[in-house]
Design a protein around this motif. Structure first.
Motif, PDB file in Angstrom:
ATOM      1  N   ILE A  31       0.809   2.866  44.295  1.00 47.40           N
ATOM      2  CA  ILE A  31       0.126   3.096  43.012  1.00 47.40           C
ATOM      3  C   ILE A  31       0.611   2.493  41.934  1.00 47.40           C
ATOM      4  CG2 ILE A  31      -0.462   5.340  41.770  1.00 47.40           C
ATOM      5  CD1 ILE A  31      -0.188   7.097  44.161  1.00 47.40           C
ATOM      6  N   CYS A  32       1.922   2.578  41.665  1.00 45.38           N
ATOM      7  CA  CYS A  32       2.445   1.912  40.284  1.00 45.38           C
ATOM      8  C   CYS A  32       3.129   0.359  40.746  1.00 45.38           C
ATOM      9  CB  CYS A  32       3.587   2.723  39.687  1.00 45.38           C
ATOM     10  SG  CYS A  32       5.030   2.878  40.484  1.00 45.38           S
ATOM     11  N   GLY A  33       3.488   0.238  42.102  1.00 44.56           N
ATOM     12  CA  GLY A  33       3.786  -1.173  42.250  1.00 44.56           C
ATOM     13  C   GLY A  33       5.512  -1.429  42.147  1.00 44.56           C
ATOM     14  N   LYS A  34       6.079  -0.487  41.756  1.00 41.27           N
ATOM     15  CA  LYS A  34       7.375  -0.304  41.598  1.00 41.27           C
ATOM     16  C   LYS A  34       8.189   0.008  42.877  1.00 41.27           C
ATOM     17  CE  LYS A  34       7.212   0.470  36.664  1.00 41.27           C
ATOM     18  NZ  LYS A  34       7.653   1.369  35.699  1.00 41.27           N
ATOM     19  N   PRO A  35       9.660  -0.532  42.942  1.00 46.69           N
ATOM     20  CA  PRO A  35      10.339  -0.546  44.305  1.00 46.69           C
ATOM     21  C   PRO A  35      10.560   0.877  44.559  1.00 46.69           C
ATOM     22  CG  PRO A  35      11.497  -2.123  42.909  1.00 46.69           C
ATOM     23  CD  PRO A  35      10.207  -1.454  42.246  1.00 46.69           C
ATOM     24  N   LEU A  68      -3.251   4.772  54.588  1.00 54.30           N
ATOM     25  CA  LEU A  68      -2.156   5.582  54.160  1.00 54.30           C
ATOM     26  C   LEU A  68      -1.266   4.417  53.598  1.00 54.30           C
ATOM     27  CD1 LEU A  68      -1.043   7.366  57.365  1.00 54.30           C
ATOM     28  CD2 LEU A  68      -2.132   8.341  55.373  1.00 54.30           C
ATOM     29  N   GLN A  69      -0.299   4.923  52.395  1.00 55.64           N
ATOM     30  CA  GLN A  69       0.453   3.786  51.777  1.00 55.64           C
ATOM     31  C   GLN A  69       1.831   4.773  51.299  1.00 55.64           C
ATOM     32  OE1 GLN A  69      -1.477   2.308  48.420  1.00 55.64           O
ATOM     33  NE2 GLN A  69      -1.881   4.247  47.368  1.00 55.64           N
ATOM     34  N   LEU A  70       2.803   3.966  50.900  1.00 55.45           N
ATOM     35  CA  LEU A  70       4.010   4.618  50.531  1.00 55.45           C
ATOM     36  C   LEU A  70       4.043   4.721  48.897  1.00 55.45           C
ATOM     37  CD1 LEU A  70       6.344   5.725  51.936  1.00 55.45           C
ATOM     38  CD2 LEU A  70       7.575   3.565  51.518  1.00 55.45           C
ATOM     39  N   ALA A  71       4.352   5.902  48.340  1.00 51.93           N
ATOM     40  CA  ALA A  71       4.058   6.033  46.801  1.00 51.93           C
ATOM     41  C   ALA A  71       5.439   6.967  46.314  1.00 51.93           C
ATOM     42  CB  ALA A  71       2.919   6.760  46.574  1.00 51.93           C
ATOM     43  N   GLN A  78       0.281  12.369  40.220  1.00 54.29           N
ATOM     44  CA  GLN A  78      -0.555  11.867  39.138  1.00 54.29           C
ATOM     45  C   GLN A  78      -1.946  11.619  39.709  1.00 54.29           C
ATOM     46  OE1 GLN A  78       1.845   9.414  36.872  1.00 54.29           O
ATOM     47  NE2 GLN A  78       2.805  10.914  35.582  1.00 54.29           N
ATOM     48  N   LYS A  79      -1.972  10.679  40.708  1.00 52.89           N
ATOM     49  CA  LYS A  79      -3.142  10.318  41.249  1.00 52.89           C
ATOM     50  C   LYS A  79      -4.126  11.565  41.861  1.00 52.89           C
ATOM     51  CE  LYS A  79      -5.228   7.670  44.988  1.00 52.89           C
ATOM     52  NZ  LYS A  79      -4.905   7.779  46.930  1.00 52.89           N
ATOM     53  N   SER A  80      -3.343  12.399  42.353  1.00 53.24           N
ATOM     54  CA  SER A  80      -4.043  13.641  43.042  1.00 53.24           C
ATOM     55  C   SER A  80      -4.922  13.184  44.165  1.00 53.24           C
ATOM     56  CB  SER A  80      -4.423  14.599  42.023  1.00 53.24           C
ATOM     57  OG  SER A  80      -4.961  15.901  42.223  1.00 53.24           O
ATOM     58  N   ASP A  81      -6.299  13.574  43.825  1.00 53.33           N
ATOM     59  CA  ASP A  81      -7.379  13.233  44.731  1.00 53.33           C
ATOM     60  C   ASP A  81      -8.292  12.365  44.181  1.00 53.33           C
ATOM     61  OD1 ASP A  81      -8.569  15.139  42.819  1.00 53.33           O
ATOM     62  OD2 ASP A  81      -9.637  16.316  44.602  1.00 53.33           O
ATOM     63  N   LYS A  82      -7.972  11.606  43.108  1.00 54.30           N
ATOM     64  CA  LYS A  82      -8.681  10.683  42.508  1.00 54.30           C
ATOM     65  C   LYS A  82      -9.024   9.242  43.345  1.00 54.30           C
ATOM     66  CE  LYS A  82      -6.866  12.207  38.033  1.00 54.30           C
ATOM     67  NZ  LYS A  82      -5.928  12.817  38.423  1.00 54.30           N
ATOM     68  N   LEU A  83      -9.970   8.806  42.955  1.00 60.66           N
ATOM     69  CA  LEU A  83     -10.343   7.615  43.736  1.00 60.66           C
ATOM     70  C   LEU A  83     -10.060   6.469  42.449  1.00 60.66           C
ATOM     71  CD1 LEU A  83     -13.369   8.153  45.712  1.00 60.66           C
ATOM     72  CD2 LEU A  83     -11.106   7.432  46.655  1.00 60.66           C
ATOM     73  N   PHE A  84      -9.231   5.438  42.662  1.00 59.76           N
ATOM     74  CA  PHE A  84      -9.150   4.207  41.990  1.00 59.76           C
ATOM     75  C   PHE A  84     -10.301   2.985  42.190  1.00 59.76           C
ATOM     76  CE2 PHE A  84      -4.764   6.056  41.501  1.00 59.76           C
ATOM     77  CZ  PHE A  84      -5.176   6.491  40.126  1.00 59.76           C
ATOM     78  N   ASN A  85     -10.646   2.671  41.143  1.00 55.00           N
ATOM     79  CA  ASN A  85     -11.766   1.517  41.543  1.00 55.00           C
ATOM     80  C   ASN A  85     -10.849   0.127  41.443  1.00 55.00           C
ATOM     81  OD1 ASN A  85     -13.690  -0.532  41.436  1.00 55.00           O
ATOM     82  ND2 ASN A  85     -14.287  -0.167  39.179  1.00 55.00           N
ATOM     83  N   THR A  86     -10.788  -0.343  42.756  1.00 61.51           N
ATOM     84  CA  THR A  86      -9.942  -1.604  42.995  1.00 61.51           C
ATOM     85  C   THR A  86     -10.893  -2.629  43.174  1.00 61.51           C
ATOM     86  OG1 THR A  86     -10.508  -0.862  45.517  1.00 61.51           O
ATOM     87  CG2 THR A  86      -8.417  -0.164  44.511  1.00 61.51           C
ATOM     88  N   ILE A  87     -12.067  -2.819  42.880  1.00 61.46           N
ATOM     89  CA  ILE A  87     -12.885  -3.864  42.859  1.00 61.46           C
ATOM     90  C   ILE A  87     -12.531  -4.649  41.639  1.00 61.46           C
ATOM     91  CG2 ILE A  87     -15.279  -4.539  42.845  1.00 61.46           C
ATOM     92  CD1 ILE A  87     -16.192  -2.227  44.163  1.00 61.46           C
ATOM     93  N   LYS A  88     -12.206  -5.747  42.015  1.00 60.58           N
ATOM     94  CA  LYS A  88     -11.765  -6.738  40.539  1.00 60.58           C
ATOM     95  C   LYS A  88     -12.867  -7.391  40.086  1.00 60.58           C
ATOM     96  CE  LYS A  88      -6.923  -6.795  41.453  1.00 60.58           C
ATOM     97  NZ  LYS A  88      -5.813  -7.198  41.965  1.00 60.58           N
ATOM     98  N   GLU A  89     -13.376  -7.293  38.856  1.00 58.44           N
ATOM     99  CA  GLU A  89     -14.323  -8.060  38.504  1.00 58.44           C
ATOM    100  C   GLU A  89     -14.022  -9.493  38.245  1.00 58.44           C
ATOM    101  OE1 GLU A  89     -16.800  -8.020  34.206  1.00 58.44           O
ATOM    102  OE2 GLU A  89     -16.460  -6.077  35.013  1.00 58.44           O
TER     103      GLU A  89
END
Length: 110
Positions: A31-35, A68-71, A78-89
């Motif tokens: 989600i945040c990209g940090k270690p 599945l992903q590690l977070a 904070q993400k809860s059950d939201k969907l993130f738009n991962t489509i890059k314009e």
């Protein structure tokens, strides 16, 4: 209160197996990209948890490793059950080059 599909029935074993795989192969928060420090344990806010990329209640598969992903625990909360738009314009090409995005160049004509 009914348990989620990843915590009961046939998906539980597959989820637990995939959780162990993710803990071995992933080192950053999806989600945040940090270690992620895997030595931290709950209830530490930076402890590792398994996050469903597409939440189960939005049609995501409960145990498929592709979903599945590690977070970090806090990122997952904070993400809860939201969907993130991962489509890059893709940058809009005008003419034969990409123009800077500081001004809306599409409104200009030559």
């Amino acid at each position: 209160m009914a348990l989620r599909a990843d915590r009961q029935g046939p998906h539980r074993v597959a989820f637990d197996k995939n959780r162990k795989v993710l803990l071995k192969i992933q080192n950053t928060c999806g989600i945040c990209g940090k270690p992620i420090d895997k030595r931290l344990k709950a209830p530490d806010p930076l402890s590792p948890v398994v996050d469903h990329i597409v939440p189960i209640n939005k049609g995501g598969h409960p145990s498929a490793i592709e979903n599945l992903q590690l977070a970090h625990w806090t990122c997952n909360r904070q993400k809860s059950d939201k969907l993130f738009n991962t489509i890059k314009e893709e940058p809009k090409v005008l003419g034969n080059r990409n123009l800077p995005k500081s001004i809306d160049w599409a409104s200009y004509t030559s």
